[in-house]
Design a protein around this motif. Structure first.
Motif, PDB file in Angstrom:
ATOM      1  N   GLY A   1       0.788  -1.229   0.000  1.00  0.00           N
ATOM      2  CA  GLY A   1       0.000   0.000   0.000  1.00  0.00           C
ATOM      3  C   GLY A   1       0.815   1.271   0.000  1.00  0.00           C
TER       4      GLY A   1
ATOM      5  N   THR B   1      -2.524   8.469   4.090  1.00  0.00           N
ATOM      6  CA  THR B   1      -1.825   7.230   4.395  1.00  0.00           C
ATOM      7  C   THR B   1      -2.617   6.085   3.781  1.00  0.00           C
ATOM      8  OG1 THR B   1      -1.063   8.168   6.480  1.00  0.00           O
ATOM      9  CG2 THR B   1      -0.868   5.785   6.227  1.00  0.00           C
ATOM     10  N   PRO B   2      -2.067   5.467   2.721  1.00  0.00           N
ATOM     11  CA  PRO B   2      -2.773   4.338   2.113  1.00  0.00           C
ATOM     12  C   PRO B   2      -2.940   3.190   3.113  1.00  0.00           C
ATOM     13  CG  PRO B   2      -0.988   5.102   0.698  1.00  0.00           C
ATOM     14  CD  PRO B   2      -0.832   5.783   2.014  1.00  0.00           C
ATOM     15  N   GLN B   3      -4.003   2.438   2.946  1.00  0.00           N
ATOM     16  CA  GLN B   3      -4.253   1.315   3.849  1.00  0.00           C
ATOM     17  C   GLN B   3      -3.063   0.357   3.835  1.00  0.00           C
ATOM     18  OE1 GLN B   3      -7.872  -0.759   3.044  1.00  0.00           O
ATOM     19  NE2 GLN B   3      -7.783  -1.903   4.957  1.00  0.00           N
ATOM     20  N   GLY B   4      -2.595   0.009   5.009  1.00  0.00           N
ATOM     21  CA  GLY B   4      -1.474  -0.920   5.133  1.00  0.00           C
ATOM     22  C   GLY B   4      -0.102  -0.271   5.070  1.00  0.00           C
TER      23      GLY B   4
ATOM     24  N   SER C   1       2.373   8.501   5.523  1.00  0.00           N
ATOM     25  CA  SER C   1       1.498   9.266   4.653  1.00  0.00           C
ATOM     26  C   SER C   1       2.240   9.602   3.358  1.00  0.00           C
ATOM     27  CB  SER C   1       1.069  10.561   5.350  1.00  0.00           C
ATOM     28  OG  SER C   1       0.255  11.334   4.513  1.00  0.00           O
TER      29      SER C   1
END
Length: 186
Positions: free
Chosen positions: A32, A157-160, A164
Motif C-alpha cells: 500500500g 496514508t494508504p491502507q497498510g 502518509s
C-alpha cells in the motif's frame, strides 16, 4: 577512480539491471505504500487556515512560497536575506546554494523575523540546536507540523502503509508544481 589511475575506464559502463532485478526493486515498498506527492490546493488552504503556532505558521509560509527545504529554512540567517533575495546557504549539497527571489507575501514576515537581530542570527531563532548532528535544526518543525497536519485531517496514508504520502517536504513539491504550472501558462 579513473582520474586517479585506479582503473582504466569506468567499470560501470555498459552495465545494466536485468528485468527481473528491476521488477524486484520496484516492488520493495511496503504493501500500500506509494510515492510522496505535493499538497493539493485544498490541503494548502486547510493548513494555512488551521495552523496557529506563530513559528509553525511562519516556517510553513516560507516553505510554501520559496520551495526551500526544511533545513535550508532552519539555517537561514539575517545576512541571507538581502535586496529582495534569499541567498540559500545550501545545506544539502554544494549545488543547492542558490538565490531565491522573495515572494511579495513573504517580505513583511522576513523583515519582522530579522528586525533588530545581528547579521549572523538565525531568522528562526526559536529552533533549538540538536544534540544529534544527524538531526537538522528543523527537525522539531517536522514533528510539530506532522501532529498539526493530522489534527487538521490533512493526511494520505494508504491502507497498510506506515507513512502518509504527504509530509513537510510536500510544501516543496507543491511549490515546484505551482512554479512549473505558472511557467507553462506563460
Amino acid at each position: 577512480m579513473e582520474k586517479r589511475g585506479h582503473v582504466e575506464g569506468n567499470p560501470w559502463t555498459k552495465q545494466s539491471m536485468s528485468d527481473k532485478d528491476r521488477d524486484r526493486r520496484k516492488n520493495q515498498r511496503e504493501p500500500g505504500e506509494t510515492d510522496k506527492r505535493p499538497f493539493t490546493d485544498a490541503e494548502v488552504a486547510t493548513l494555512l487556515d488551521g495552523l496557529t503556532d506563530p513559528l509553525l505558521v511562519d516556517f510553513c509560509r516560507v516553505a510554501a512560497l520559496t520551495g526551500m527545504r526544511r533545513d535550508e529554512i532552519a539555517m537561514l540567517q539575517v545576512r541571507h536575506v538581502q535586496g529582495g533575495v534569499i541567498k540559500v546557504p545550501g545545506t544539502k549539497t554544494a549545488t543547492s546554494v542558490r538565490d531565491v527571489p522573495v515572494h511579495f507575501d513573504l517580505a513583511e514576515l522576513l523583515c519582522r523575523r530579522g528586525d533588530g537581530k545581528a547579521n549572523d542570527a538565525f531568522l528562526f531563532h526559536e529552533l533549538p540546536a540538536q544534540s544529534n548532528p544527524a538531526r537538522g535544526r528543523g527537525a522539531p518543525i517536522t514533528q510539530a507540523f506532522t501532529r498539526k497536519r493530522r489534527a487538521l485531517g490533512v493526511d494520505d496514508t494508504p491502507q497498510g502503509a506506515r507513512q502518509s504520502r504527504i509530509d513537510f517536504h510536500s510544501w516543496r513539491r507543491w511549490f515546484i508544481r505551482k512554479a512549473v504550472g505558472a511557467l507553462e501558462a506563460g
